[in-house]
Write a protein that holds these residues in place. Sequence first.
Motif, mmCIF file in Angstrom:
data_model
loop_
_atom_site.group_PDB
_atom_site.id
_atom_site.type_symbol
_atom_site.label_atom_id
_atom_site.label_comp_id
_atom_site.label_asym_id
_atom_site.label_seq_id
_atom_site.Cartn_x
_atom_site.Cartn_y
_atom_site.Cartn_z
ATOM 1 N N ARG A 28 52.192 25.381 13.266
ATOM 2 C CA ARG A 28 52.183 24.370 12.589
ATOM 3 C C ARG A 28 50.980 23.385 13.013
ATOM 4 O O ARG A 28 50.175 22.715 12.417
ATOM 5 N N GLN A 32 47.510 22.146 11.495
ATOM 6 C CA GLN A 32 46.918 20.596 11.247
ATOM 7 C C GLN A 32 45.688 20.614 12.179
ATOM 8 O O GLN A 32 44.939 19.729 11.359
ATOM 9 N N GLN A 36 42.378 19.242 10.208
ATOM 10 C CA GLN A 36 41.659 18.168 10.418
ATOM 11 C C GLN A 36 40.354 18.387 10.966
ATOM 12 O O GLN A 36 39.189 17.824 10.444
#
Length: 113
Positions: A28, A32, A36
């Motif tokens: 996870r 992320q 980003q």
Amino acid sequence: RVNERKQKGNWKHWEPPAITVSAPVTPRAVTQLVAQAYMNQRKLDHEVKTLQVQAAQFAKQTGQWIGMVENFNQALKEIGDVENWARSIELDMRTIATALEYVYKGQLQSAPS
């Protein structure tokens, strides 16, 4: 620290500092970070396109300014040419006036009284 100071002036041998992770890297967290990075890349792409458009507009405007300056310079040259022509005509007219005056005075002096 001494090693960092030596390397500041020499970028060829610079290495980024190691990143220490205090928590385990999870899928996870990786997702992320990738998301980003993707968003950052999209923002950069948008900024690049914006800058390209602005650079093209600036180049076009600069070309127009250069054209205006060249036209202005040409107009100044033409004004200078007209001034030279006017001086030349004025000099010719003075020469003719002097010659006519000389002839007129010569005729007065040679005329029988």
